[in-house]
Design a protein around this motif. Structure first.
Motif, PDB file in Angstrom:
ATOM      1  N   ASN A   1       0.853  -1.174   0.000  1.00 27.72           N
ATOM      2  CA  ASN A   1       0.000   0.000   0.000  1.00 27.72           C
ATOM      3  C   ASN A   1       0.898   1.235   0.000  1.00 27.72           C
ATOM      4  N   ARG A   2       0.879   1.984  -1.092  1.00 26.84           N
ATOM      5  CA  ARG A   2       1.755   3.146  -1.258  1.00 26.84           C
ATOM      6  C   ARG A   2       1.589   4.155  -0.124  1.00 26.84           C
ATOM      7  N   THR A   3       0.359   4.440   0.261  1.00 26.09           N
ATOM      8  CA  THR A   3       0.096   5.411   1.325  1.00 26.09           C
ATOM      9  C   THR A   3       0.713   4.955   2.640  1.00 26.09           C
ATOM     10  N   GLU A   4       0.568   3.680   2.965  1.00 24.19           N
ATOM     11  CA  GLU A   4       1.154   3.153   4.200  1.00 24.19           C
ATOM     12  C   GLU A   4       2.678   3.226   4.167  1.00 24.19           C
ATOM     13  N   ILE A   5       3.270   2.928   3.021  1.00 22.04           N
ATOM     14  CA  ILE A   5       4.730   2.992   2.894  1.00 22.04           C
ATOM     15  C   ILE A   5       5.212   4.423   3.094  1.00 22.04           C
ATOM     16  N   ILE A   6       4.520   5.376   2.502  1.00 21.94           N
ATOM     17  CA  ILE A   6       4.910   6.783   2.658  1.00 21.94           C
ATOM     18  C   ILE A   6       4.827   7.198   4.125  1.00 21.94           C
ATOM     19  N   GLU A   7       3.810   6.746   4.837  1.00 23.73           N
ATOM     20  CA  GLU A   7       3.694   7.054   6.267  1.00 23.73           C
ATOM     21  C   GLU A   7       4.844   6.427   7.056  1.00 23.73           C
ATOM     22  N   GLU A   8       5.206   5.196   6.713  1.00 26.89           N
ATOM     23  CA  GLU A   8       6.340   4.535   7.369  1.00 26.89           C
ATOM     24  C   GLU A   8       7.630   5.321   7.122  1.00 26.89           C
ATOM     25  N   ILE A   9       7.813   5.770   5.893  1.00 20.69           N
ATOM     26  CA  ILE A   9       9.007   6.548   5.536  1.00 20.69           C
ATOM     27  C   ILE A   9       9.037   7.849   6.343  1.00 20.69           C
ATOM     28  N   LYS A  10       7.902   8.501   6.484  1.00 20.54           N
ATOM     29  CA  LYS A  10       7.842   9.753   7.254  1.00 20.54           C
ATOM     30  C   LYS A  10       8.208   9.522   8.714  1.00 20.54           C
ATOM     31  N   ARG A  11       7.771   8.405   9.278  1.00 20.02           N
ATOM     32  CA  ARG A  11       8.125   8.098  10.665  1.00 20.02           C
ATOM     33  C   ARG A  11       9.612   7.767  10.784  1.00 20.02           C
ATOM     34  N   LEU A  12      10.132   7.067   9.800  1.00 16.23           N
ATOM     35  CA  LEU A  12      11.544   6.688   9.790  1.00 16.23           C
ATOM     36  C   LEU A  12      12.437   7.909   9.606  1.00 16.23           C
ATOM     37  N   ASP A  13      12.007   8.827   8.743  1.00 17.33           N
ATOM     38  CA  ASP A  13      12.815   9.986   8.368  1.00 17.33           C
ATOM     39  C   ASP A  13      11.973  11.258   8.478  1.00 17.33           C
TER      40      ASP A  13
ATOM     41  N   SER B   1      14.678   7.834  -2.071  1.00 19.26           N
ATOM     42  CA  SER B   1      16.118   8.030  -2.027  1.00 19.26           C
ATOM     43  C   SER B   1      16.490   9.368  -1.404  1.00 19.26           C
ATOM     44  N   THR B   2      17.657   9.405  -0.804  1.00 16.06           N
ATOM     45  CA  THR B   2      18.253  10.663  -0.356  1.00 16.06           C
ATOM     46  C   THR B   2      19.346  11.069  -1.335  1.00 16.06           C
ATOM     47  N   LEU B   3      19.683  10.186  -2.260  1.00 18.89           N
ATOM     48  CA  LEU B   3      20.844  10.378  -3.121  1.00 18.89           C
ATOM     49  C   LEU B   3      20.514  10.903  -4.509  1.00 18.89           C
ATOM     50  N   VAL B   4      19.295  10.714  -4.955  1.00 18.84           N
ATOM     51  CA  VAL B   4      18.931  11.003  -6.335  1.00 18.84           C
ATOM     52  C   VAL B   4      18.210  12.340  -6.425  1.00 18.84           C
ATOM     53  N   LYS B   5      18.536  13.105  -7.454  1.00 12.89           N
ATOM     54  CA  LYS B   5      17.827  14.349  -7.705  1.00 12.89           C
ATOM     55  C   LYS B   5      16.365  14.020  -7.998  1.00 12.89           C
ATOM     56  N   LEU B   6      15.469  14.706  -7.331  1.00  9.04           N
ATOM     57  CA  LEU B   6      14.047  14.422  -7.488  1.00  9.04           C
ATOM     58  C   LEU B   6      13.540  14.896  -8.835  1.00  9.04           C
ATOM     59  N   GLU B   7      12.706  14.068  -9.461  1.00  7.13           N
ATOM     60  CA  GLU B   7      12.057  14.412 -10.721  1.00  7.13           C
ATOM     61  C   GLU B   7      10.576  14.596 -10.450  1.00  7.13           C
TER      62      GLU B   7
ATOM     63  N   GLU C   1      12.669  14.248   8.971  1.00  2.00           N
ATOM     64  CA  GLU C   1      13.227  15.451   8.353  1.00  2.00           C
ATOM     65  C   GLU C   1      12.966  15.504   6.853  1.00  2.00           C
ATOM     66  N   GLY C   2      12.508  14.417   6.278  1.00  2.00           N
ATOM     67  CA  GLY C   2      12.117  14.411   4.876  1.00  2.00           C
ATOM     68  C   GLY C   2      13.239  14.262   3.874  1.00  2.00           C
ATOM     69  N   GLY C   3      14.387  13.758   4.295  1.00  2.89           N
ATOM     70  CA  GLY C   3      15.491  13.558   3.359  1.00  2.89           C
ATOM     71  C   GLY C   3      15.258  12.399   2.408  1.00  2.89           C
ATOM     72  N   LEU C   4      14.492  11.412   2.847  1.00  8.15           N
ATOM     73  CA  LEU C   4      14.206  10.232   2.037  1.00  8.15           C
ATOM     74  C   LEU C   4      12.877  10.474   1.328  1.00  8.15           C
ATOM     75  N   ARG C   5      12.945  10.665   0.019  1.00  6.53           N
ATOM     76  CA  ARG C   5      11.742  11.010  -0.743  1.00  6.53           C
ATOM     77  C   ARG C   5      11.591  10.127  -1.966  1.00  6.53           C
ATOM     78  N   GLU C   6      10.370  10.103  -2.464  1.00  8.87           N
ATOM     79  CA  GLU C   6      10.100   9.350  -3.683  1.00  8.87           C
ATOM     80  C   GLU C   6      10.778  10.073  -4.849  1.00  8.87           C
ATOM     81  N   THR C   7      11.549   9.349  -5.644  1.00 16.36           N
ATOM     82  CA  THR C   7      12.351   9.982  -6.691  1.00 16.36           C
ATOM     83  C   THR C   7      11.522  10.483  -7.865  1.00 16.36           C
ATOM     84  N   LYS C   8      10.427   9.846  -8.113  1.00 15.94           N
ATOM     85  CA  LYS C   8       9.538  10.231  -9.202  1.00 15.94           C
ATOM     86  C   LYS C   8       8.128   9.900  -8.743  1.00 15.94           C
ATOM     87  N   SER C   9       7.183  10.708  -9.078  1.00 16.98           N
ATOM     88  CA  SER C   9       5.813  10.513  -8.619  1.00 16.98           C
ATOM     89  C   SER C   9       5.335   9.082  -8.856  1.00 16.98           C
ATOM     90  N   GLU C  10       4.873   8.458  -7.784  1.00 22.02           N
ATOM     91  CA  GLU C  10       4.311   7.108  -7.799  1.00 22.02           C
ATOM     92  C   GLU C  10       5.298   6.030  -8.253  1.00 22.02           C
TER      93      GLU C  10
END
Length: 111
Positions: free
Chosen positions: A76-88, A104-110, A90-99
């Motif tokens: 479930n994408r929504t649940e994963i995003i919530e888990e990521i927010k709890r883990l990080d 990643s914290t390493l890749v330039k966001l598209e 500060e928001g450094g770990l983000r989805e690299t491309k919509s959906e």
């Protein structure tokens, strides 16, 4: 009838995984629970794990810099995003491309 991923436990691996940084389990039908307990993990590739319903021990992965969940259709994408927010928070770990389900914290966001 769909098969569920079977999570095995190998207690003897625990101490030897402390320094593990990268895990590639892409296309895996079975995940080794102990591998995802390695708190030093920086990169996890679970691409195409079509039986994966959740990510065990994600709350322990404080060093995570890359998480590839593309093709994990049962997650479930929504649940994963919530888990990521709890883990990080500060928001450094983000989805690299919509959906994309690649975080990643390493890749330039598209966009």
């Amino acid at each position: 009838m769909k098969q569920e991923a079977v999570v095995h436990s190998y207690p003897l691996l625990g101490s030897s995984l402390a320094k593990l940084k990268i895990v590639n389990l892409s296309q895996s039908q079975k995940l080794v629970d102990e591998l995802l307990k390695a708190c030093s993990l920086e990169q996890i590739d679970l691409q195409g794990c079509i039986s994966l319903k959740s990510i065990p021990h994600i709350d322990q992965l404080k060093n995570l810099q890359l998480l590839n969940l593309s093709g994990c259709t049962l997650l479930n994408r929504t649940e994963i995003i919530e888990e990521i927010k709890r883990l990080d928070p500060e928001g450094g770990l983000r989805e690299t491309k919509s959906e994309s389900m690649v975080f990643s914290t390493l890749v330039k966001l598209e966009h």
